[in-house]
Design a protein around this motif. Structure first.
Motif, mmCIF file in Angstrom:
data_model
loop_
_atom_site.group_PDB
_atom_site.id
_atom_site.type_symbol
_atom_site.label_atom_id
_atom_site.label_comp_id
_atom_site.label_asym_id
_atom_site.label_seq_id
_atom_site.Cartn_x
_atom_site.Cartn_y
_atom_site.Cartn_z
ATOM 1 N N UNK A 119 27.019 39.840 26.755
ATOM 2 C CA UNK A 119 26.728 39.129 27.883
ATOM 3 C C UNK A 119 27.673 38.706 28.852
ATOM 4 N N UNK A 120 28.776 38.316 28.004
ATOM 5 C CA UNK A 120 30.073 37.912 28.754
ATOM 6 C C UNK A 120 30.679 39.096 29.775
ATOM 7 N N UNK A 121 30.049 40.211 29.476
ATOM 8 C CA UNK A 121 30.592 41.374 30.406
ATOM 9 C C UNK A 121 29.961 41.261 31.985
ATOM 10 N N UNK A 122 28.793 40.351 32.018
ATOM 11 C CA UNK A 122 28.183 40.286 33.216
ATOM 12 C C UNK A 122 29.139 39.267 33.968
ATOM 13 N N UNK A 123 29.823 38.349 33.567
ATOM 14 C CA UNK A 123 30.862 37.663 34.208
ATOM 15 C C UNK A 123 31.888 38.231 34.553
ATOM 16 N N UNK A 124 32.528 39.113 33.668
ATOM 17 C CA UNK A 124 33.481 40.264 33.964
ATOM 18 C C UNK A 124 33.320 41.052 35.151
ATOM 19 N N UNK A 125 31.953 41.748 35.069
ATOM 20 C CA UNK A 125 31.436 42.410 36.375
ATOM 21 C C UNK A 125 31.682 41.527 37.641
ATOM 22 N N UNK A 153 37.762 50.573 39.896
ATOM 23 C CA UNK A 153 37.175 51.298 41.019
ATOM 24 C C UNK A 153 36.005 52.004 40.699
ATOM 25 N N UNK A 154 35.800 52.523 39.387
ATOM 26 C CA UNK A 154 34.628 53.085 39.126
ATOM 27 C C UNK A 154 33.264 52.026 39.004
ATOM 28 N N UNK A 155 33.614 50.852 38.532
ATOM 29 C CA UNK A 155 32.587 49.802 38.674
ATOM 30 C C UNK A 155 32.314 49.405 39.819
ATOM 31 N N UNK A 326 46.160 42.451 43.519
ATOM 32 C CA UNK A 326 44.692 42.748 42.981
ATOM 33 C C UNK A 326 44.173 43.875 43.615
ATOM 34 N N UNK A 327 42.869 44.337 43.156
ATOM 35 C CA UNK A 327 42.579 45.828 43.354
ATOM 36 C C UNK A 327 41.769 45.846 44.884
#
Length: 574
Positions: A119-125, A153-155, A326-327
């Protein structure tokens, strides 16, 4: 081998400098200087004119500096114009940027990472797709709690909405227009946005429009105050700004608004435009303290504005702190700039307090001291009124079945005043002012400078030429014979008492002089023999027998002989 007369090399001396200054003072066209070098003047007169000339020079200096400072620091003035009847007022640029919403964030995380995910990936996204200058998950969770990818870029492509799925139902003054033909994509440091009426995406570099369906958002007495309406299908953040500006992290708070899905947002604002004198282009940037959009020293954008300068300042400090950007940072026109990965974003997060704040150069608080001047054409926007309510609060039969966020941006009224930059001191004004000052105090002109250069270049060479001529005359006088064959008197043989040299007592001496004379008349006469020929002629013209002895030369004759010896003009080889 005979020695020749050599003129010594003369060097500039205090005597030459003094003579040149005296000559310039006597001949100069500057008022009062000739009295300083006039030998017939009393010392009190010279003192009086010295004081007058010094006072004139001091007055000239202060007035010239005053004219220069006025030109350098007060060349431009602001005035307020009220002749508003024929004005065309440009509507501001409007940028629509998608922002996070809880529902879409959950759906996107499931789409990207799957149902059985950390669920921490939600914050990363959220930190990657809706980057706001910080990435807390990159610093605290990536690498320890979960594995984070660098393929940002894919995300982003999987989560961010395109124009057709973000904006629809666009109207200008009640007339519909194609949203995605006018809301064009613009890369900003807040993410990919869609902007209308921007200089950065409406035209190509050659000045042509990107498409033929672009509308001109102009308001005047014929059209009335302009109104822009559109509907957003996702949660968005709206920026209003000048056409040459871009959204950024330091955008003025009053000119941006975050809108969740399902709201009804109205904003009224006033515009105060700035008109510029055409001569302003001839004034330097330091003097007018602003830049035109085409005067662009930046690498991130093709048009200059205060905001584009701030974005480039952010990029430079990011490179300085973390060696990457940054990206979402716009491309720096092919420069080898590294895009940050997870570790780079963690570094930027550590410096986020400094990177997201601005300060003056003398302030000690955290922040960036960016040396950015404003745009010369940037209008001033002031929000008069804004309201954000639910869609049900203000019904509209035409759009009551539509779902999304309804946005209306309105010009409160046509402006009745605007500012104008006028050039009050040009380079020509500076030249005229300085010339008038120099003429008033000193009687100087442009030809006076030419005269000064002329005397500075002429005096050393002229004096050197005079001294060379004098030396040549003295050397030529030394080359004339001061000694003659026995019994003869010639020009130059006379000393102080008028006596000449008597003939030589030895007859063989006269024969030697004769042989030299015969040799001197041949075609292969040497320089030595040619210098002796005048003496031979004196011997032959005498017509007397040599005496039995030679008289010792007198004092005048000895000096003449010494001159001949030093000049190398009487070298006789038997």
């Amino acid at each position: 081998m005979a020695r020749t007369a050599r003129i010594p090399r003369l060097r500039c001396s205090t005597q030459m400098l003094s003579a040149g200054i005296k000559e310039y003072l006597q001949e100069s066209s500057l008022h009062g200087l000739r009295y300083l070098a006039d030998p017939g003047r009393h010392w009190s007169e010279r003192l009086f004119w010295t004081i007058v000339c010094v006072a004139a020079l001091i007055g000239t200096y202060f007035l010239l500096m005053s004219s220069y400072n006025a030109f350098q620091y007060h060349a431009v003035s602001f005035v307020s114009e009220t002749a508003y009847l024929d004005w065309n007022t440009t509507f501001p640029a409007v940028s629509v940027c998608e922002t996070e919403s809880p529902d879409k964030l959950y759906e996107s995380a499931t789409k990207v990472f799957g149902v059985k995910r950390n669920r921490n990936l939600d914050f990363f996204l959220r930190d990657i797709v809706f980057f706001d200058g910080t990435c807390r998950s990159c610093s605290t969770q990536c690498g320890t709690v979960m594995n984070c990818t660098n393929d940002f870029l894919s995300i982003i492509n999987m989560v961010r909405s395109n124009c057709t799925s973000l904006i629809n139902n666009c109207r200008w003054n009640g007339e519909p227009f194609d949203c995605c033909q006018n809301f064009l994509p613009l890369q900003t440091e807040t993410g990919f946005c869609f902007t209308i009426n921007s200089l950065h995406n409406r035209h190509f570099l050659n000045g042509s429009r990107v498409n033929k369906q672009l509308i001109d958002l102009i308001s005047n007495r014929r059209t009335g105050p302009g109104t822009l309406d559109f509907m957003a299908k996702e949660s968005i953040k709206i920026f209003i700004h000048a056409p040459e500006d871009v959204p950024n992290f330091n955008h003025p708070q009053d000119e941006k608004e975050s809108l969740f899905w399902g709201l009804n947002f109205h904003m009224r604002f006033a515009v105060t435009e700035i008109e510029n004198d055409p001569q302003l282009l001839d004034v330097s940037v330091a003097q007018r303290n602003c830049r035109f959009p085409h005067e662009n020293p930046l690498t991130l954008h093709d048009r200059y504005s205060y905001s584009t300068c701030i974005v480039e300042c952010h990029a430079k400090y990011q490179m300085l702190f973390c060696n990457c950007t940054h990206h979402y940072m716009p491309n720096m026109h092919g420069l080898p700039v590294k895009t940050c990965g997870v570790e780079g974003l963690a570094c930027l997060n550590q410096h986020s307090e400094t990177l997201r704040s601005l300060k003056t150069s003398w302030s000690t608080k955290p922040g960036l001291a960016c040396d950015c001047v404003s745009s010369c054409t940037e209008p001033e926007y002031s929000v008069v009124w804004k309201s954000s309510q639910g869609n049900d609060a203000e019904g509209d039969a035409e759009h009551e079945q539509e779902q999304g966020t309804r946005v209306r941006l309105m010009l409160d009224s046509l402006p009745t005043t605007r500012f104008r930059r006028n050039v009050v001191r040009t380079r020509l004004d500076l030249v005229v002012s300085m010339g008038g000052t120099a003429g008033l105090f000193l009687g100087a002109s442009l030809l006076t400078l030419v005269e000064l250069v002329y005397y500075a270049c002429r005096t050393p060479s002229f004096k050197l030429r005079q001294w060379r001529q004098q030396y040549s005359k003295s050397a030529a006088a030394a080359l004339e014979p001061t000694a003659s064959p026995p019994g003869s008197r010639t020009r130059g043989d006379w000393d102080g008492d008028g006596r000449g040299l008597e003939r030589a007592a030895n007859p063989s001496a006269l024969d030697a002089w004769g042989r030299l004379h015969q040799h001197g008349t041949s075609t292969s006469t040497s320089p030595t023999v040619r210098r002796v020929q005048p003496v031979l002629s004196a011997f032959q013209n005498a017509g007397k027998q040599p005496s039995s002895r030679l008289r010792r030369p007198g004092p005048g004759e000895s000096a003449a002989l010494n001159n001949m010896h030093h000049a190398g003009a009487f070298d006789l080889y038997m």
